[in-house]
Design an enzyme around this catalytic site. Structure first.
Site, short mmCIF file in Angstrom:
data_model
loop_
_atom_site.label_atom_id
_atom_site.label_comp_id
_atom_site.label_asym_id
_atom_site.label_seq_id
_atom_site.Cartn_x
_atom_site.Cartn_y
_atom_site.Cartn_z
N ASN A 143 49.42 106.01 73.53
CA ASN A 143 48.88 105.80 72.18
C ASN A 143 48.42 106.99 71.33
OD1 ASN A 143 48.74 103.14 73.39
ND2 ASN A 143 46.58 102.98 73.68
N TYR A 168 48.66 94.45 81.64
CA TYR A 168 47.39 94.03 81.79
C TYR A 168 47.15 92.99 80.65
CZ TYR A 168 45.98 96.47 77.10
OH TYR A 168 46.04 96.82 75.92
N ARG A 192 47.82 96.71 87.59
CA ARG A 192 48.30 97.78 87.26
C ARG A 192 48.62 98.74 88.49
NH1 ARG A 192 44.25 100.96 83.27
NH2 ARG A 192 45.84 102.15 83.29
N ASN A 232 37.39 108.67 79.40
CA ASN A 232 37.86 107.17 79.36
C ASN A 232 37.51 106.83 81.07
OD1 ASN A 232 39.02 106.00 77.35
ND2 ASN A 232 40.97 107.02 77.68
N TYR A 233 36.17 106.68 81.35
CA TYR A 233 35.78 105.95 82.69
C TYR A 233 36.41 104.54 82.63
CZ TYR A 233 33.37 104.69 86.69
OH TYR A 233 32.91 104.02 87.94
N GLY A 284 42.52 100.53 71.67
CA GLY A 284 43.16 101.92 71.30
C GLY A 284 42.56 102.71 70.13
N ASP A 294 41.78 106.22 71.39
CA ASP A 294 42.52 106.77 71.40
C ASP A 294 43.17 107.34 70.10
OD1 ASP A 294 42.89 106.40 74.26
OD2 ASP A 294 43.99 104.41 73.67
N ASP A 344 48.31 98.30 70.44
CA ASP A 344 47.71 99.53 70.87
C ASP A 344 47.83 100.58 70.13
OD1 ASP A 344 47.25 97.81 73.37
OD2 ASP A 344 47.25 99.75 74.60
#
Lengths: 340, 340, 340, 340, 340, 340
Positions: free
Chosen positions: F38, F89, F106, F167-168, F279, F282, F317
């Site tokens: 993204n 996903y 994934r 991004n946890y 997104g 991002d 996204d």
């Protein structure tokens, strides 16, 4: 992997879904395509470095066309962004005895008004292997015809092989106009592609007496015509796809190639149903070019015919096939068994 | 341009998309149609002043039907707005050996309960050229049968030509009921349209021994039956479409006409694939009427057969074709080549 | 109404709409299916008490699969909810000479990791009439192969008839692996279903020399093979569907059955167009089982062949047909005339 | 897991997509729903053994409704298959200040004509815990009102708790008719659900002076009315959802419950945007029933209100939520943060 | 029912579905619309005899536009069929802080090149009550400006009331060009509609200092401007809609009218969400015209404002509402409660 | 135009249309996306030379992901083609108080198993300006964590600026696992992006006491935390977006940046409705990077916040916006007026 350049117009195509007539449609399916863009897309899909030259208006519909080109793997570095509008056409898909119909709205599109200096031809043709254009582009406008002429000169200067697809379009010009513009351009051409109708209207050659609606092909007539074309214009190759129209959804399909020595005739495909026949000629041209670059004329005509046949089964203008897909058909897998 | 009146029911049609069965559908495609409305739509499309008489409930679904009529160019000035409900039917489109199926839910629709005085027949038939109705309308209810009778009387009083399409429907009445109601109505009819099954069930005529499933047509049998029908009822013309059902998506199609002197037989069409065969009989009737009004019986049967054939390629009940479209097919353009 | 158990995997199927290639699709059509689930769905549709055994992850996509099973009338009481993922496959529907293609993403699905004690087989097989499984399940994993073995043992202990569909899948295992696992399992089987390719790869039997692509069937060869299979493994019945692939959208279809005495051959169906051929083999197996349970072998092979033929006309994996639908075709109604 | 029975009508619902008006729609979205079916679907989704009693015509549209019930996990063993038609309604979804509109076409549906002996009530109510019906069913026809009465008697005889949702519908009957039929039925009811409008029109109780359009709720007035209702009819519980309509896509929502001792008031939800508000009242009733069966009145009113609030965000009549979904909202998670 | 004529362009509108950007769309939603066609559609929907004057190319896309006009109940008898192309525009629907965007491709459309003698104005204006046009039409081309001038002259000669909507479009002309063309045309106008921006750019009037983005309206400033406009040009009425743009999906909306005596101010509407705001100004103009023809200025401004508000909730250019729909909102029903 | 590299996973995203729940969907909308892809798409859209590094299986679904990257203008020359599967996903879009939900599938995707030598980092980072990665990639597998480490080393060796988005993801690893892997990687990072939750779980920093659900932000707490992060790890910049979740379709949004001297706070956006919030983080990171490369920190934080805000209004996204689109919003055009 060869470096191949094509030049022409890409249009927005608006087609009716589900066999609806124009007057029924509440949505249009959106595709972007055009003869030379379609060839670039096929060749990029076959793994070549395909560069498409055109001009697109600097607005979001122009950008959408550009993104479609990029998605196909085409190098769009040299696409000019200028002009007022993207040409477009409406497509109504026929069925059985109801023909598909096309309404053009492409006058004054960006490419038809693009100046020659929008393209750095010396940079573009440097180390290039092939240049392909079609008879549609010079039919768009005087300036587009001039653009093609300059491109041909530059390509020749760089030692690039040139192919043309005559692609006569009644709605763009008359046979007389076509002859006046196209005849001098033939001197640049190495590989000439055109069916019997194109050859007659664009180059004034009497076609074989074949009744394409009935499917009986006068192959000797084609051979004679191809020989005459080759002799007159000095082409290295003369090729044509041959379509037998049984109905809007059922066609026969094959292709012919003449290289001065042999007359090659591909397998015949019985295509039923046709999903989308727009771009089949471009798919054939692309397959032929790929075959001539990478292998033999005998292979090229089969590869081109198979590529063109497959295009009939795929929605949109672009032939979304790989070399592997085409080879599978060339090798005889026509049964459509599920691959699993 | 003739003034033509048709009278009958227009229904909401709910069909499954993408060859889904009823139990799979999460959407229904919406069309509005019905035998006599379909005829009015075709005739308006051919340029005639077509008036459709019916009754629609005064709610928005009724209005949606009305707008569809108007879109087709039909004069809806005389449509009555009353009643409780719009009749409807569910259509599942078959494929190959799986037949299409229809489930009706049309009982107690507005037109089946409309009173005679909802229509100012003297105004309607003034200067009119043609009145068309079908056997479906009197089958709906006693009041609808009475309405048809009054309309026929009025039309005759105004010197209007009357055509009927027998259109026998098993789910609406029995052969005995049909005979009792329809036989007296035949005295008003000038042009009678009905296939062999209709003729047997509605008028009690022994049909030719043709096995319609196999496609061998006993043309002499038809001729004999047509002569007998003409003699019995005094029709000016007797006509029929003939369908050979190979599968749900592949039919043969042709049409016959008898005018007392000659027995006309149209070209045969091989229709594959069929997109939507509902309304093909109505399209044939419309083409026949157009041909009889504007030209000769010989032209009329070809025009009707071609109009009916084209309907098979168009989604929805209405035949979305122009005179030009039909003439193109009459003149032999069955190849479905793209028009560009 | 019989109590019938099937055991296997149900997957999410993602297919491209409108003959689009994978790389063109902006939506995927969602179905859920898999060999043994498809059989359970068909049998529930025929009115049987059909129980499907599988394992589904305890998340909403797993629940969506479960709801699809319930919608079909399948008893899902014994479905295990555990595991990490639902297996899935991508399906691109071909047309004419372009084959359909399948991409599997099913490794490590819930059922491939389900423990034996997830299923109370004694409760499940109590008073049961039939147990059906296919060669796909033992190919998934060692634990799945073990699960099948235990299920067969338990079924036999309860006197339940067992059928298998060999269903060889190249992408799941090699012929050697298949033989090693499947051969011992054959001892439990009463009714063996498998085409010539399956028989060769899974059981090592030399198939008849039939060229399935060309459509000439060596029926004597089949008979010989069926007899040998029966003798070797002691099957009560050996059956096979036979497909002639003319193209992705046009197939021939019939079925064979051998019961030790007679060799039954069904009618041949010419299927054109094919809407969705996935699950046709499962539909045949279901029809055969229904026929063997409720009637005679002669009826069973016709019912199975007709059920399988109809599946080709229906979107999705499940055969959405009733006994009445199948009987209508068995009785010869192939003409596809509208039922109204 | 309780055994819960509901009885009523399930209809085909045809709704316009994308906020289109009825007159614009070329497709209708297909759902199946109806007050009591919606309650059964919710309760099955909460894990109960939910049985829906109704009558469906024995054709494929009836079967489609049945499959939707099964998909939701409802026990359809006792659904009668008879009658001529499935009732239906058209739904146009409003936005902002344009209201949603409903057109009913449900007269003479199967359930409105179903005889009492179509249902084996002794078997059905054996070991049952709860019976729920609504005021819509007795409004359908005399026979339906009689059916409800018999069902109530049988339920009482089996010691089953009975709940009713008054659900007054202007288009089905007048307040006087409603009072005459509904008042005697109240003697069977343990849990009465109805908003202020229902209470006034169906039971003749003067509602609180609340202006629902403005959002100021007179809670004391509700309390007084609930007490009076309880005293008059001997209900164990009186409950109501309260909706504040700001626009077609923005509502406030809460719920009230009185058990003779305490007056419980749920949290207030601000719902914006509303995706589909049809069935919110049924979702509330279902949540309330679940709460009363499994926990306390205090919990029940919050669970019911939250269930009803969630329904506004889900397309279709059925509330596609789990106990976990509802609890998450009850516990305060209104922020809509992505769960990943 | 009044006889009302409007004159202008109708375009094909291609919009992206589901808030997609232009570059994402694989389908376009098809509508047909344009300022004066929208007014005709609204007025036909209110029951008037609305005639739309325009020119459409004689191909099927032109016919599709014509059918949309007919569907709306517009009299299309005087639509000219000539010219090369239908103008079109692309619409991307915004959301929240992302604005909607429009790309025009309307140059050289049929109406911009239509000759004056394509319309028999004496026949058209005979017994007519009202003529409406907008500033878009004279902006299209010199010949279109001339056409408007001739139409105004003819209308005046027949005693027809004339209204104009200034509708300034930056992409069609400059303020100087607009002033030069529009100022002389004002002498024919009885009812002038235009917002503060239009008045400044087209007529050179200094607008009130209102900051439309912030929503504080300087009503006194409007009054002063309206008075000045009336005095300068001798209008009978000056009107304007006022939009407060909070976001692409949330607007405030009201309208003002001055008749020389009173200054009328409508209710204010808070519109959230907006479904489609294109054509709201046309819907306001239509409502105003209807109100002025059938009732009082005080009614007209409320009817116009409510009609315009409703348009925001309806997809497409045309305002698909009845007099009843608008009256319901005028009378205060903004709550969006379901009508059932 | 800078040369910018990102490295990570691109997944197939399958989302339900029209606010349907997973269990209702009969189609899934297809997008391809993932954090680092993204970012690359956004930066390519801003005119940079964006290179995305990843691994895609060598089948057609992998190719579809590749084509989407190319369409966005991303340089895919270095994408590895290997591995078994594309991660995917499922996304269910919430509304009002119903949250969106994500189901990941994934595990064992191609990138999680890609070897380090699949990428020629020296060639890739030659003359590069920026390298961006996120905490998702090292969470995928040990080999992916190693790949990130090697990439950071190589980038540093080439003098490339490195940014990270923490991004946890709870579903991929625990805070302890994250800390163990991520802490040492921080030594390579110049620009650190992460919200308060990320900082706590990944780096162990106590976040400010802000209640993000309620919208009161403790800006001083953020400043203190940013300072501590900068001091501990030596970042040049620390940045975070801040989201206030009112509901699934209504959020507040702003962003913060600290450069060691100043603490920058962007404008606050009120986003209602949200079309697609996936997104947005991002998009913010991309805007920030663009701003830092081309202008000042003060500009960067506004450009990043505006870019992130716009993403909420766009399906999919990828943030389909140009520099011009973002600047328009930065400059205050939030009113959403139509651009025409």
């Amino acid at each position: 992997m060869a470096k191949i350049i094509t030049l022409g117009e890409i249009m927005l195509r608006l087609s009716t879904p589900g066999f609806e007539r124009f007057t029924q449609a509440s949505t249009f399916r959106v595709h972007y395509g055009g003869g030379e863009a379609n060839v670039a897309a096929s060749l990029a899909g076959f793994g070549h470095h395909a560069i498409f030259l055109s001009s697109l208006p600097d607005h979001e519909i122009g950008t959408a066309a550009l993104k479609t080109l990029r998605e196909a793997g085409i190098d769009t570095s040299f696409v000019d962004r200028s002009g007022e509008r993207l040409g477009l056409y409406y497509l109504e898909t026929g069925a059985s005895m109801r023909p598909s119909t096309v309404i053009y709205d492409r006058a004054r599109s960006a490419i038809s008004e693009a100046p020659v200096d929008a393209f750095d031809f010396d940079l573009i043709f440097k180390d290039a292997d092939w240049f392909h254009w079609s008879g549609i582009t010079p039919a768009l406008s005087r300036s587009a015809a001039h653009l093609v002429k300059v491109a041909c000169e530059k390509a020749k200067a760089h030692g690039v092989t040139i192919s043309v697809d005559l692609n006569y379009r009644t709605k763009l010009w008359t046979p007389d106009q076509a002859k006046a513009v196209m005849t001098p351009l033939m001197s640049y051409v190495d590989v000439m592609i055109g069916n019997e109708e194109d050859a007659e209207r664009v180059l004034g050659f009497k076609p074989p007496k074949t009744d394409v609606l009935q499917g009986q092909l006068d192959l000797d007539g084609y051979k004679t015509m191809f020989q005459a074309l080759k002799e007159t214009f000095g082409f290295s190759y003369v090729a044509s796809s041959l379509r037998t129209s049984y109905s809007a959804t059922h066609n026969g399909w094959k292709a012919l190639l003449y290289d001065g020595n042999h007359f090659y005739e591909s397998k015949t495909y019985d295509i039923n149903p046709i999903i989308d026949r727009v771009g089949a000629g471009d798919a054939f041209a692309s397959g032929l070019i790929h075959g001539l670059i990478t292998a033999t004329p005998a292979f090229a005509i089969e590869f081109g015919a198979a590529a063109g046949a497959l295009k009939h089964t795929i929605p949109g203008d672009f032939n979304q096939v790989s070399v592997k897909d085409v080879l599978s058909l060339v090798e005889g897998n026509q049964s459509g068994r599920v691959q699993r």
